[in-house]
Design an enzyme around this catalytic site. Sequence first.
Site, mmCIF file in Angstrom:
data_model
loop_
_atom_site.group_PDB
_atom_site.id
_atom_site.type_symbol
_atom_site.label_atom_id
_atom_site.label_comp_id
_atom_site.label_asym_id
_atom_site.label_seq_id
_atom_site.Cartn_x
_atom_site.Cartn_y
_atom_site.Cartn_z
ATOM 1 N N ARG A 36 54.999 73.030 32.243
ATOM 2 C CA ARG A 36 54.358 73.760 31.154
ATOM 3 C C ARG A 36 54.440 75.267 31.403
ATOM 4 O O ARG A 36 54.853 76.049 30.549
ATOM 5 C CB ARG A 36 52.898 73.350 31.018
ATOM 6 C CG ARG A 36 52.188 74.126 29.903
ATOM 7 C CD ARG A 36 50.718 73.817 29.815
ATOM 8 N NE ARG A 36 50.505 72.402 29.546
ATOM 9 C CZ ARG A 36 50.030 71.537 30.422
ATOM 10 N NH1 ARG A 36 49.715 71.954 31.631
ATOM 11 N NH2 ARG A 36 49.855 70.287 30.099
ATOM 12 N N ASN B 235 56.821 77.803 29.221
ATOM 13 C CA ASN B 235 56.231 78.887 28.434
ATOM 14 C C ASN B 235 56.771 80.244 28.844
ATOM 15 O O ASN B 235 57.116 81.070 28.011
ATOM 16 C CB ASN B 235 54.705 78.866 28.593
ATOM 17 C CG ASN B 235 54.050 77.974 27.579
ATOM 18 O OD1 ASN B 235 53.955 78.333 26.415
ATOM 19 N ND2 ASN B 235 53.636 76.805 28.003
ATOM 20 N N SER C 128 53.718 67.999 34.525
ATOM 21 C CA SER C 128 53.233 68.716 33.339
ATOM 22 C C SER C 128 52.712 70.090 33.738
ATOM 23 O O SER C 128 52.946 71.079 33.042
ATOM 24 C CB SER C 128 52.131 67.911 32.652
ATOM 25 O OG SER C 128 50.995 67.853 33.473
#
Lengths: 283, 156
Positions: free
Chosen positions: A208, A212, A204
């Site tokens: 992440r 992004n 994660s």
Amino acid sequence: MSESAQNSGGGTVEYIQHHLTNICVGDCDPITHKASGFMSLHLDTIFFSFALAALIILVSARLGKNLNADKPGGFQNFVEMIVDFVAQQVRDTFPGHNPLIAPLALTIFVWVWLMNFMDLIPVDLLPLIGSFLGITYLKVVPTTDLNTTMAMSLTVFALILYYNFKVKGAAAYGKSFLFHPFGKFLMPINIVMTAIEELAKPLSLGLRLFGNMFAGELVFLLIALIGGSAAIGFGLFFILPLQALLDLGWLIFHILVITLQAFIFMVLSIVYLGMAHTEAEEH
Amino acid sequence: MNITLTLIAQMAAFIALIYFVNSLLWKPMSEVLEARQKKIADGLAAAEKGKHEQELAEKNAMQKISEAKAQATEIVSQAQRRSNEIVEESKITAREEASRIITAANSEIEQEINRAKETLRKDVSAIALAGASKILKKEVDAKAHASLLNDLAAQI
């Protein structure tokens, strides 16, 4: 493939794909330019991340030598503010004391922020300069390369495992796998659940940030395409200002995003390492 | 995603960067910040101490002032008492003086009266002699009637 660098306005998909491909040397697929074996290097990622790391080291060394306790100058004040902010985060979320955590958090925050910041440089600028120098592919933002984000998250994960073993001990850490979410009667499920929980941490973290920044870069590319698709004709008078406006809006928003992503990466690393330092709760 | 050299290189760079940030920036800056914190804390403590001392000094001064005030009132009352005494004494002396003066004056007056009486007596004898000689149309020998005249004068 490399000939199309000059006329990138030709195909939208090609343009985007071209911008999101690293310079790969070593074991690379000759058609897709993706790494296909272990011995492959993304030169652009390495170059920009190392350059930014070198910048951090250089500035740190210069500032560290000229620290003034009584009358901090402007830049020292600024850095002190960041250092204090990170230290406050560590104090708030990290239980106990570990002298490694705060420098780690500071490094993550500053390095990730600077690498993300490369996103704010106009998407075509550096690849264009690169094309003059004979560089056909150039992905400027190191954090849009999964290698960078996963390298950091895996390093943090290694530290998580190390401190789990060091603080809790191998037996207690193993026990948390056996008994953790549901108690002793559902041991097989517990093992799976805890393993997923542990593996989700680095995944994660890394995904992440990558997701992004990749998405942000993609939006910049799409905005850049607006003008490119209308390169000829009267539509230019309407579309170019629109592109500039959209680009400005996304830039301003993106300043927030890059800071937030750097902050989230830092805070989650602190939290995960803090969890590794606390004794397992009884169930 | 393949595990590639890039990943390894990035991990190595990350670890190296942590090391450099820690040794070049974090440690010296923490020391500086800590030193500054200590300095501020010391300064505040010193200020607190100074305040305390000032309070003590104020209290001391107040005590001294009240002592001085008490002393001053004592001195004033003493002085008042002394002045009352002086006034009393001077009153007494003045009274004595006055009575002395009065007695002296009285005695002087008496002497004066006696002297006047004496003169008067002499004058009376002369007047009487003159009157008598006028009545008798002849010279009266003062010496022959001296004893008589003296008698007369003594009766007046």
